[in-house]
Scaffold this motif. Structure first.
Motif, PDB file in Angstrom:
ATOM      1  N   ASN A 172       5.589 -25.276  -1.669  1.00 49.49           N
ATOM      2  CA  ASN A 172       4.540 -26.606  -1.762  1.00 49.49           C
ATOM      3  C   ASN A 172       4.767 -27.229  -0.635  1.00 49.49           C
ATOM      4  O   ASN A 172       3.696 -27.890  -0.074  1.00 49.49           O
ATOM      5  CB  ASN A 172       5.583 -27.521  -3.010  1.00 49.49           C
ATOM      6  CG  ASN A 172       4.611 -28.415  -3.189  1.00 49.49           C
ATOM      7  OD1 ASN A 172       3.654 -28.769  -3.654  1.00 49.49           O
ATOM      8  ND2 ASN A 172       5.431 -29.815  -2.674  1.00 49.49           N
ATOM      9  N   ASP A 173       5.779 -27.301  -0.078  1.00 50.93           N
ATOM     10  CA  ASP A 173       5.841 -28.080   1.482  1.00 50.93           C
ATOM     11  C   ASP A 173       4.833 -27.635   2.502  1.00 50.93           C
ATOM     12  O   ASP A 173       4.340 -28.399   3.143  1.00 50.93           O
ATOM     13  CB  ASP A 173       7.273 -27.903   1.881  1.00 50.93           C
ATOM     14  CG  ASP A 173       8.258 -28.964   1.232  1.00 50.93           C
ATOM     15  OD1 ASP A 173       7.761 -29.630   0.340  1.00 50.93           O
ATOM     16  OD2 ASP A 173       9.417 -28.976   1.436  1.00 50.93           O
ATOM     17  N   GLU A 174       4.539 -26.256   2.544  1.00 56.45           N
ATOM     18  CA  GLU A 174       3.811 -25.682   3.298  1.00 56.45           C
ATOM     19  C   GLU A 174       2.368 -25.935   3.179  1.00 56.45           C
ATOM     20  O   GLU A 174       1.484 -26.536   3.952  1.00 56.45           O
ATOM     21  CB  GLU A 174       4.080 -24.057   3.655  1.00 56.45           C
ATOM     22  CG  GLU A 174       2.980 -23.341   4.541  1.00 56.45           C
ATOM     23  CD  GLU A 174       3.090 -21.840   4.743  1.00 56.45           C
ATOM     24  OE1 GLU A 174       2.640 -21.478   5.653  1.00 56.45           O
ATOM     25  OE2 GLU A 174       3.687 -21.626   3.746  1.00 56.45           O
ATOM     26  N   VAL A 175       2.045 -26.009   1.975  1.00 55.38           N
ATOM     27  CA  VAL A 175       0.654 -26.481   1.390  1.00 55.38           C
ATOM     28  C   VAL A 175       0.464 -27.711   1.840  1.00 55.38           C
ATOM     29  O   VAL A 175      -0.727 -28.135   2.439  1.00 55.38           O
ATOM     30  CB  VAL A 175       0.631 -26.190   0.074  1.00 55.38           C
ATOM     31  CG1 VAL A 175      -0.917 -26.663  -0.547  1.00 55.38           C
ATOM     32  CG2 VAL A 175       0.635 -24.641  -0.393  1.00 55.38           C
ATOM     33  N   TRP A 234      -2.415 -29.730   4.651  1.00 50.62           N
ATOM     34  CA  TRP A 234      -3.122 -30.633   4.041  1.00 50.62           C
ATOM     35  C   TRP A 234      -3.104 -31.754   4.844  1.00 50.62           C
ATOM     36  O   TRP A 234      -3.957 -32.975   4.579  1.00 50.62           O
ATOM     37  CB  TRP A 234      -3.227 -30.924   2.727  1.00 50.62           C
ATOM     38  CG  TRP A 234      -4.147 -31.556   1.893  1.00 50.62           C
ATOM     39  CD1 TRP A 234      -4.235 -33.057   1.666  1.00 50.62           C
ATOM     40  CD2 TRP A 234      -5.270 -30.865   1.228  1.00 50.62           C
ATOM     41  NE1 TRP A 234      -5.532 -33.136   0.959  1.00 50.62           N
ATOM     42  CE2 TRP A 234      -6.096 -32.178   0.923  1.00 50.62           C
ATOM     43  CE3 TRP A 234      -5.759 -29.857   1.276  1.00 50.62           C
ATOM     44  CZ2 TRP A 234      -7.330 -31.625   0.257  1.00 50.62           C
ATOM     45  CZ3 TRP A 234      -6.798 -29.489   0.657  1.00 50.62           C
ATOM     46  CH2 TRP A 234      -7.805 -30.318   0.112  1.00 50.62           C
ATOM     47  N   GLN A 235      -1.951 -32.065   5.534  1.00 57.33           N
ATOM     48  CA  GLN A 235      -1.541 -33.408   6.190  1.00 57.33           C
ATOM     49  C   GLN A 235      -2.791 -34.041   6.945  1.00 57.33           C
ATOM     50  O   GLN A 235      -3.293 -33.119   7.866  1.00 57.33           O
ATOM     51  CB  GLN A 235      -0.278 -33.074   7.043  1.00 57.33           C
ATOM     52  CG  GLN A 235       0.199 -34.331   7.631  1.00 57.33           C
ATOM     53  CD  GLN A 235       1.468 -34.183   8.533  1.00 57.33           C
ATOM     54  OE1 GLN A 235       2.477 -33.684   7.847  1.00 57.33           O
ATOM     55  NE2 GLN A 235       1.298 -34.653   9.789  1.00 57.33           N
ATOM     56  N   LEU A 280       4.888 -35.957  -0.264  1.00 60.20           N
ATOM     57  CA  LEU A 280       4.883 -36.157   1.022  1.00 60.20           C
ATOM     58  C   LEU A 280       6.480 -36.774   1.574  1.00 60.20           C
ATOM     59  O   LEU A 280       7.113 -37.377   0.620  1.00 60.20           O
ATOM     60  CB  LEU A 280       3.913 -36.991   1.670  1.00 60.20           C
ATOM     61  CG  LEU A 280       2.593 -36.357   1.562  1.00 60.20           C
ATOM     62  CD1 LEU A 280       1.505 -37.490   2.336  1.00 60.20           C
ATOM     63  CD2 LEU A 280       2.394 -35.078   1.997  1.00 60.20           C
ATOM     64  N   TYR A 281       6.965 -36.448   2.839  1.00 60.02           N
ATOM     65  CA  TYR A 281       8.264 -36.928   3.526  1.00 60.02           C
ATOM     66  C   TYR A 281       7.817 -38.092   3.972  1.00 60.02           C
ATOM     67  O   TYR A 281       6.923 -38.383   4.755  1.00 60.02           O
ATOM     68  CB  TYR A 281       8.824 -35.775   4.151  1.00 60.02           C
ATOM     69  CG  TYR A 281       9.290 -34.625   3.629  1.00 60.02           C
ATOM     70  CD1 TYR A 281      10.654 -34.755   3.090  1.00 60.02           C
ATOM     71  CD2 TYR A 281       8.389 -33.623   3.320  1.00 60.02           C
ATOM     72  CE1 TYR A 281      11.349 -33.736   2.406  1.00 60.02           C
ATOM     73  CE2 TYR A 281       9.105 -32.611   2.332  1.00 60.02           C
ATOM     74  CZ  TYR A 281      10.421 -32.702   2.056  1.00 60.02           C
ATOM     75  OH  TYR A 281      10.906 -31.632   1.364  1.00 60.02           O
ATOM     76  N   ILE A 338      11.262 -33.258  12.688  1.00 58.86           N
ATOM     77  CA  ILE A 338      10.390 -34.075  11.870  1.00 58.86           C
ATOM     78  C   ILE A 338       8.965 -33.457  11.759  1.00 58.86           C
ATOM     79  O   ILE A 338       8.374 -33.516  10.780  1.00 58.86           O
ATOM     80  CB  ILE A 338      10.289 -35.390  12.611  1.00 58.86           C
ATOM     81  CG1 ILE A 338      11.615 -36.092  12.348  1.00 58.86           C
ATOM     82  CG2 ILE A 338       9.098 -36.110  11.924  1.00 58.86           C
ATOM     83  CD1 ILE A 338      11.992 -37.353  13.195  1.00 58.86           C
ATOM     84  N   GLY A 339       8.518 -32.960  12.739  1.00 51.06           N
ATOM     85  CA  GLY A 339       6.959 -32.451  12.741  1.00 51.06           C
ATOM     86  C   GLY A 339       6.977 -31.223  11.795  1.00 51.06           C
ATOM     87  O   GLY A 339       5.802 -30.903  11.418  1.00 51.06           O
ATOM     88  N   ASP A 340       8.073 -30.524  11.185  1.00 59.14           N
ATOM     89  CA  ASP A 340       7.858 -29.344  10.091  1.00 59.14           C
ATOM     90  C   ASP A 340       7.701 -29.944   8.812  1.00 59.14           C
ATOM     91  O   ASP A 340       7.142 -29.203   7.995  1.00 59.14           O
ATOM     92  CB  ASP A 340       9.292 -28.736  10.329  1.00 59.14           C
ATOM     93  CG  ASP A 340       9.436 -28.037  11.556  1.00 59.14           C
ATOM     94  OD1 ASP A 340       8.606 -27.777  12.553  1.00 59.14           O
ATOM     95  OD2 ASP A 340      10.629 -27.751  12.028  1.00 59.14           O
ATOM     96  N   TYR A 341       7.683 -31.190   8.698  1.00 58.16           N
ATOM     97  CA  TYR A 341       7.578 -31.825   7.368  1.00 58.16           C
ATOM     98  C   TYR A 341       6.010 -32.363   7.386  1.00 58.16           C
ATOM     99  O   TYR A 341       5.601 -33.226   8.157  1.00 58.16           O
ATOM    100  CB  TYR A 341       8.587 -32.902   7.133  1.00 58.16           C
ATOM    101  CG  TYR A 341       9.878 -32.005   6.834  1.00 58.16           C
ATOM    102  CD1 TYR A 341      10.442 -31.711   5.697  1.00 58.16           C
ATOM    103  CD2 TYR A 341      10.523 -31.866   8.229  1.00 58.16           C
ATOM    104  CE1 TYR A 341      11.666 -31.119   5.683  1.00 58.16           C
ATOM    105  CE2 TYR A 341      11.860 -31.354   8.176  1.00 58.16           C
ATOM    106  CZ  TYR A 341      12.678 -30.870   6.909  1.00 58.16           C
ATOM    107  OH  TYR A 341      13.910 -30.125   6.739  1.00 58.16           O
TER     108      TYR A 341
END
Length: 364
Positions: free
Chosen positions: A74-77, A81-82, A262-263, A340-343
């Protein structure tokens, strides 16, 4: 109005001829693959084509089919989409892909009823997929179609009323070219997007001007009519980028609020705009920083504003350096600052990271 007695659309010849000359060359128009058409339609629901094109290419490159999307984390999807906003679209895409992987063995369903039953797909998207991919006779009705039809027939029924939605849906289906529904639907929507514009439509060079009642009345910009205007309310977000050596804290938004999954950094939302002195007196701040020795607070925050369809988010980002963590930070996820950029984060947080945090890092 109009009654189609012989299944011939009175506007299809002109529209399709116009479309073949003027249509934009877009990748989802070179395929009948329902998966790719689905992805493009979901992206374009709340996104301009110019912005959505790059996202579509990147998304399809990583998730080329239902199975690859269904198997993704889910986090990758959400990360892919970010920046597109309206993140429920991504959550629904992911859920629908997993459903199709389980129920249809990773294949896209082929009937309108089954497609409509997928999470996040409404009547418009189901009609688009079924007509573009399978040539099924279902009319697409989006904002462009509302505008073109309301002008053609000088319809003063508000498009956002129950009566209006029923009227336009019925009219669109009556006008549908049943012999070539996919190309006709795309032509009608493209015509609204490029030619029959909200402001300054190109009436003097319009292939349908001789049939357009609004043009005959000289009132094209009067249509379409709406009955309501959404009340946009402000919200005030105060974010705290808390740094302990090379560590920071984030958490994933839950519940039914905006940006779910989202984070973000620790957040204190206030009912009005407050300065740092006022925020520090709130119960939320005192609880968050209990037991924490603060070394430095960037008192002048990074300020940004984000307008959503029903909310205006007024955000402030404070960068805070501490010497030890408090017990209330245990509720957050501790990560390396460099990761941070991974989230996946909302556009506001992305803006802060790009314009402020990268600048801080470059000066170290």
């Amino acid at each position: 109005m109009y009654e189609n007695k012989d299944n011939d659309s009175p506007i299809a010849p002109e529209l399709i001829q116009w479309y073949r000359i003027h249509k934009r060359d877009l990748p989802w128009r070179h395929t009948a693959d329902p998966y790719r058409i689905w992805i493009s339609e979901i992206i374009l629901q709340q996104t301009r084509v110019a912005q959505g094109l790059d996202y579509y290419i990147r998304f399809i490159s990583r998730f080329p089919d239902i199975v690859s999307l269904a198997e993704a984390d889910n986090d990758e999807v959400m990360k892919y989409w970010q920046g597109l906003g309206y993140y429920s679209r991504a959550r629904n895409l992911h859920a629908a892909a997993r459903f199709m992987a389980e129920k249809y063995a990773g294949r896209f369903p082929k009937t309108y009823k089954e497609v409509l039953g997928l999470k996040g797909i409404g009547e418009y998207t189901a009609a688009a997929i079924c007509s573009f991919s399978y040539g099924l006779p279902y009319a697409t009705v989006d904002g462009n179609v509302y505008r073109v039809l309301s002008r053609l027939f000088a319809i003063d029924t508000p498009i956002d009323s129950t009566q209006g939605k029923k009227l336009f849906s019925g009219l669109a289906n009556e006008l549908l070219d049943r012999k070539n529904p996919g190309e006709y639907n795309q032509a009608l929507m493209e015509f609204g997007a490029l030619h029959c514009l909200p402001r300054s439509p190109k009436c003097n060079e319009c292939p349908l001007s001789g049939k357009c009642l609004a043009y005959a009345e000289g009132q094209t910009e009067k249509y379409p009519l709406k009955q309501t205007k959404a009340i946009v309310k402000p919200r005030y977000f105060n974010y705290f980028h808390i740094i302990l050596e090379d560590k920071t804290w984030i958490h994933r938004r839950n519940g039914n609020d905006i940006w779910r999954n989202l984070y973000e950094f620790p957040l204190i939302e206030t009912d009005r705009e407050m300065n740092l002195d006022e925020i520090q007196k709130t119960p939320g701040y005192k609880e968050l920083f209990t037991g924490i020795n603060t070394l430095y607070i960037q008192s002048i925050p990074y300020v940004c504003r984000h307008v959503l369809s029903h909310r205006i988010i007024n955000a402030k980002f404070y960068t805070i350096y501490i010497s030890c963590s408090g017990e209330h930070l245990d509720a957050y996820k501790c990560i390396e600052n460099s990761s941070i950029g991974d989230y996946a984060v909302a556009r506001l947080t992305e803006s802060y990271l790009e314009k402020v945090w990268q600048d801080i890092l470059s000066k170290k």
